[in-house]
Design a protein around this motif. Structure first.
Motif, short mmCIF file in Angstrom:
data_model
loop_
_atom_site.label_atom_id
_atom_site.label_comp_id
_atom_site.label_asym_id
_atom_site.label_seq_id
_atom_site.Cartn_x
_atom_site.Cartn_y
_atom_site.Cartn_z
N MET A 38 -16.49 10.39 25.47
CA MET A 38 -16.63 9.85 26.82
C MET A 38 -15.43 9.01 27.23
SD MET A 38 -19.07 11.03 28.42
CE MET A 38 -20.21 12.28 27.92
N GLN A 39 -14.86 8.30 26.27
CA GLN A 39 -13.67 7.52 26.62
C GLN A 39 -12.53 8.45 27.06
OE1 GLN A 39 -10.65 3.95 25.35
NE2 GLN A 39 -11.69 4.96 23.67
N ALA A 40 -12.44 9.60 26.40
CA ALA A 40 -11.40 10.55 26.79
C ALA A 40 -11.60 11.00 28.23
CB ALA A 40 -11.39 11.75 25.85
N ARG A 41 -12.85 11.12 28.64
CA ARG A 41 -13.13 11.61 29.99
C ARG A 41 -13.11 10.50 31.03
NH1 ARG A 41 -12.62 12.77 34.01
NH2 ARG A 41 -13.61 14.18 35.48
N TRP A 42 -13.71 9.36 30.66
CA TRP A 42 -13.98 8.35 31.69
C TRP A 42 -13.30 7.02 31.41
CZ3 TRP A 42 -15.61 10.65 35.77
CH2 TRP A 42 -16.46 11.77 35.67
N PRO A 95 -9.10 14.77 36.97
CA PRO A 95 -9.44 15.63 35.83
C PRO A 95 -8.64 15.21 34.60
CG PRO A 95 -7.93 16.78 37.29
CD PRO A 95 -8.18 15.44 37.91
N VAL A 96 -9.16 15.51 33.42
CA VAL A 96 -8.38 15.35 32.19
C VAL A 96 -8.55 16.60 31.35
CG1 VAL A 96 -8.53 12.82 31.96
CG2 VAL A 96 -10.33 14.25 31.01
N ILE A 97 -7.61 16.80 30.45
CA ILE A 97 -7.77 17.83 29.44
C ILE A 97 -7.87 17.11 28.10
CG2 ILE A 97 -6.73 19.82 28.28
CD1 ILE A 97 -5.35 20.55 30.87
N ALA A 98 -8.92 17.44 27.33
CA ALA A 98 -9.04 16.90 25.97
C ALA A 98 -9.37 18.06 25.02
CB ALA A 98 -10.10 15.82 25.90
N LEU A 99 -8.60 18.16 23.95
CA LEU A 99 -8.76 19.25 22.99
C LEU A 99 -9.05 18.66 21.61
CD1 LEU A 99 -5.54 21.26 23.98
CD2 LEU A 99 -7.83 21.48 24.96
N THR A 119 -2.22 21.12 19.04
CA THR A 119 -1.17 20.22 19.54
C THR A 119 -0.14 21.00 20.35
OG1 THR A 119 -1.53 18.76 17.66
CG2 THR A 119 0.52 18.46 18.86
N VAL A 120 0.22 22.18 19.88
CA VAL A 120 1.15 23.03 20.65
C VAL A 120 0.53 23.34 22.02
CG1 VAL A 120 2.29 25.28 20.78
CG2 VAL A 120 2.23 24.03 18.60
N GLN A 121 -0.75 23.70 22.00
CA GLN A 121 -1.46 23.98 23.26
C GLN A 121 -1.46 22.77 24.19
OE1 GLN A 121 -2.75 26.49 24.66
NE2 GLN A 121 -3.34 28.03 23.15
N ALA A 122 -1.71 21.60 23.60
CA ALA A 122 -1.78 20.37 24.39
C ALA A 122 -0.45 20.14 25.10
CB ALA A 122 -2.12 19.18 23.49
N ILE A 123 0.63 20.33 24.38
CA ILE A 123 1.94 20.11 24.98
C ILE A 123 2.19 21.15 26.08
CG2 ILE A 123 4.43 20.17 24.49
CD1 ILE A 123 3.33 19.05 21.61
N LYS A 156 2.55 22.54 31.82
CA LYS A 156 2.21 23.50 32.86
C LYS A 156 1.46 22.84 34.02
CE LYS A 156 0.01 27.89 33.83
NZ LYS A 156 -0.54 29.14 33.30
N PHE A 157 0.51 21.97 33.68
CA PHE A 157 -0.36 21.41 34.73
C PHE A 157 0.05 20.01 35.17
CE2 PHE A 157 -3.22 24.23 32.14
CZ PHE A 157 -3.15 25.30 33.02
N ARG A 158 1.05 19.45 34.52
CA ARG A 158 1.47 18.08 34.83
C ARG A 158 0.30 17.11 34.78
NH1 ARG A 158 5.52 17.56 39.80
NH2 ARG A 158 5.26 15.40 39.13
N VAL A 159 -0.40 17.13 33.65
CA VAL A 159 -1.50 16.19 33.44
C VAL A 159 -1.35 15.57 32.05
CG1 VAL A 159 -3.27 17.27 34.87
CG2 VAL A 159 -2.97 18.03 32.52
N PRO A 160 -1.90 14.35 31.87
CA PRO A 160 -1.97 13.82 30.51
C PRO A 160 -2.99 14.64 29.72
CG PRO A 160 -3.05 12.32 32.06
CD PRO A 160 -2.45 13.42 32.87
N VAL A 161 -2.62 15.09 28.53
CA VAL A 161 -3.55 15.85 27.69
C VAL A 161 -3.85 15.03 26.44
CG1 VAL A 161 -3.95 17.97 26.39
CG2 VAL A 161 -2.69 18.06 28.55
N ILE A 162 -5.14 14.95 26.13
CA ILE A 162 -5.58 14.14 24.99
C ILE A 162 -5.95 15.07 23.85
CG2 ILE A 162 -7.41 12.59 24.20
CD1 ILE A 162 -7.37 11.84 27.44
N VAL A 163 -5.40 14.79 22.66
CA VAL A 163 -5.80 15.52 21.46
C VAL A 163 -6.77 14.62 20.71
CG1 VAL A 163 -5.07 16.63 19.32
CG2 VAL A 163 -3.60 16.74 21.35
N LEU A 164 -8.04 15.05 20.68
CA LEU A 164 -9.07 14.26 20.01
C LEU A 164 -9.19 14.72 18.56
CD1 LEU A 164 -12.17 13.91 22.38
CD2 LEU A 164 -10.69 12.09 21.52
N LEU A 165 -8.39 14.13 17.72
CA LEU A 165 -8.56 14.38 16.29
C LEU A 165 -9.68 13.47 15.80
CD1 LEU A 165 -4.85 14.51 15.16
CD2 LEU A 165 -6.54 16.15 14.43
#
Ligand SMILES: Cc1ncc(C[n+]2csc(CCOP(=O)(O)OP(=O)(O)O)c2C)c(N)n1
Ligand code: SF4
Lengths: 277, 378
Positions: B124-128, B135-139, B151-155, B160-169
């Protein structure tokens, strides 16, 4: 004179949002004069600001500009400068922005001696939020959140930044514009962390509450209470009480951060070339 | 392909970043993410990149945004408390559309909680975590190899979308070592942000075409544009006008809509004939996969949907996978954060969770027990 700096501004964005009598315009123009007289490549100049009245200046300046989050301008600027050291990077910040919420970034950028030119607009108050006290509001002065007089002691921000490792530290005022431009030019020519405190006035949120009169009165106050650093050295401490010391306060040379990093990268490049032979 | 290696998830993540072209890292050490910073400090200068240990997480986030505006791919890594500190500047990245990647190696919370204890409590922290609507992207990867791929996908997504992308390990994936064979960098498909080809006088930094993603101009190349976290018009000028705000807010909010299918990454296991569906992610998906095998050997038809994309929540996909199932079970290392999202999209299936918030992992046996219990009720 205005014509000289007009092409450095986004004139179509005027009028600006500042109150009549606000000192921010004077400081902004001094920065532009400093840039112009230093013959910087305008396409390679980035100006970063935080949040506050003074920080709105970046919106009016015709460079690559970032109006960041409150207090974080120096941290953003560190990323810009380290990623592309060939850029000339300026930071515009307020006394609340730079000394309170952003104080940690200020001292650490000074410690790294990263080549930024930081100009802190000191109006002794939080202007944008309507006049709360800042770390540079003098002891005893009034603000909306110090209705009985400020109980805190204020920073000498120049001393603080010098102690943290800045290689160029100076203080000017909105009244002494010629000197302020020179100080900014010197800051630009210094390779390392340069800090200029620009004493300015907020007649609306600070002046009124502290009975300092209108904007011209506040400028006169700057004229009458500023002491040049050279004169100050010969003065008794009690005579200096309540005065503002202006001029070049500190200058030294020390390794600059992005240069050190480029040297590190070059070491590996050499290694790679060596391997190929 | 490279030779087989024994790697930690954190190392694989850092290697992926460098292979995908990241040349800037700024951050602040925090367990269990620190190995990523250490790897970057050692290896970025070797490829001409820059590493800096900032004075705190806020500064780390700010610095990568400054760097990203000059045109470099930039990343930071942290864990729970540091992720909280970054939120204001993550919001700034969303508002100003600066490509960047934030790795959050989750630990047990709230607060300093359990620094080395595994958890998946930051869904939820990743989203809100930020304020306002965007919108956010979290993988989320479930293995060391996935840690690399994701991680390659996240980058790529961030570019591509000019958004912050979060990698939730999570701590388990970050610290676990597995034998992996990574692709060599030349095999990767990499995406670069769309740069403007207009002359500076015609460039409008926030003018988007039908792709909804505006083209960017690197700082220092003569475009002299303005970036602000205030609502702004197509020229980047701040604006308080309701129609300008509405236009920008709406584009931001719907920016990813045409790309949901492309963004939705997942794996499925034994779902075709299943009566019962497990939905899981990260380290818990590994226990869930094992639970599928154990339950099937006892005659329960169970399948697993492993979500790699957590946000935007893959509503359509989850709906499709749940169709025809008797019951859905969501095992996760929190009190039910993902389960709540599943609840919003399913219709008549019974839904339950397997949850732990004590720093222990969820075992396959515990999931099997839940399957039996649910099957008894169905
Ligand atoms: C995180 C955060 N906290 C608080 C604020 C509210 N805020 C906006 S400007 C400001 C103070 C600005 O004072 P100063 O830096 O002295 O600038 P001035 O307006 O006086 O030029 C504050 C507290 C904010 N925008 N963000
Ligand atoms: S509030 Fe003060 S600092 Fe802000 S614009 Fe008005 S006069 Fe200037």
């Amino acid at each position: 004179m205005l014509i000289d700096v007009e092409n450095l501004m986004r004139s179509h964005r005027l009028p600006h949002i500042w109150c009549p009598g606000c000192g921010n315009g004077i400081i902004m123009k001094a920065i532009l004069e400093g840039i112009r007289e230093s013959n910087l490549d305008l396409d390679k100049t980035v100006i970063v600001s935080g949040i506050g009245c003074s920080s709105r200046a970046t919106g009016y300046l015709n460079f690559d500009t970032i109006h960041t989050t409150h207090g974080r301008a120096i941290a953003f600027a560190t990323g810009v400068k380290l990623a592309k050291p060939e850029l000339n990077v300026f930071v515009i910040t307020g006394d609340g922005d730079g000394a309170a919420i952003g104080g940690n970034h200020l001292i650490h950028a000074a410690r790294r001696n990263i080549d930024l030119n930081v100009i802190l607009f000191n109006n002794n108050i939080y202007g944008m939020t309507g006049g709360q006290y800042s770390p540079l509001t003098p002891h005893g002065k009034f603000a909306t959140t110090s209705p009985y007089g400020n109980m805190e002691r204020s920073f000498d921000i120049c001393n603080l930044v010098q102690a943290a490792g800045a290689t160029y530290v100076a203080r000017g005022t909105a009244f002494h514009t010629k000197m302020l431009i020179d100080l900014i030019k010197n800051a630009i020519s210094n390779k390392g962390f340069s800090f200029v405190e620009a004493v300015t006035m907020c007649p609306i949120s600070y002046g009124r509450r502290n009975k300092m009169g209108n904007a011209p009165d506040m400028l006169k106050w700057q004229r009458d209470n500023a002491v040049n650093v050279k004169a100050a050295q010969k003065m008794e401490p009690e005579k200096l009480a309540g005065k503002i010391i202006i001029g070049e306060l500190h200058k030294e040379t020390a390794p600059e951060y992005t240069e050190l990093y480029e040297q590190l990268i070059a070491r590996f490049r050499k290694g790679a070339e060596g391997d190929g032979q | 392909m490279r030779k087989a290696q024994l790697l930690q998830g954190n190392q694989a993540c850092a290697m992926a970043a460098i292979d995908a072209g990241v040349r800037f890292y700024a951050g602040y050490p925090i367990t269990p993410s620190t190995e990523i910073a250490e790897f970057m400090a050692e290896n970025l200068p070797k490829v001409g990149g820059k590493f800096i240990q900032m004075e705190d997480e806020i500064a780390g986030m700010a610095a990568i945004l400054g760097a990203a505006l000059t045109g470099v791919k930039a990343i930071t890594a942290t864990s729970g408390p540091g992720f909280s500190l970054k939120q204001e500047n993550i919001g700034f990245a969303a508002m100003t559309e600066i490509p960047c990647v934030i790795v959050n190696v989750q630990r047990l919370g709230p607060s300093t909680g359990g620094p080395t204890a595994p958890a998946q409590g930051d869904v939820m922290q990743a989203r809100w975590g930020t304020h306002g609507d965007h919108p956010v992207i979290a993988l989320s990867p479930a293995s060391v190899l996935e840690s690399y791929d994701i991680t390659v996908q996240a980058i790529n997504f961030s570019e591509k979308f000019r958004v912050p992308v979060i990698v939730l390990l999570d701590e388990v994936i970050g610290h676990m070592r597995e034998k992996v064979i990574l692709p060599s960098p030349e095999e990767l498909t990499l995406i670069e942000r769309k740069r403007t080809n207009l002359p500076p006088a015609e460039y409008k930094p926030y003018e988007a075409d039908s792709t909804r993603i505006p083209a960017i101009a690197d700082f220092g190349t003569g475009y002299r544009w303005h970036v602000t976290g205030l609502f702004h018009d197509e020229n980047g000028n701040p604006s308080g006008k309701a129609d300008t705000i509405h236009k920008q807010a709406t584009r931001l909010l719907t920016k990813l809509d045409p790309y949901l299918e492309e963004i939705t990454l997942y794996k499925s296991y034994c779902t075709e004939d299943a009566d019962y569906l497990l939905i899981s992610f990260g380290c818990t998906a590994r226990s869930a996969a094992e639970a599928v095998d154990m339950a099937r050997s006892k005659g329960y038809k169970v399948g697993l949907l492993q979500l790699q994309t957590i946000w935007p929540f893959p509503e359509q996909l989850v709906k499709e996978f749940c169709t025809g199932k008797k019951a859905v079970i969501v095992p996760e290392l929190n009190a039910g954060q993902l389960r709540g999202e599943v609840q919003k999209v399913i219709t008549n299936q019974t839904l339950s969770g397997v949850n732990k918030i004590n720093g222990d992992l969820i075992t396959p046996e515990e999931i099997v027990m839940k399957i039996k219990e649910v099957a008894g009720q169905c």
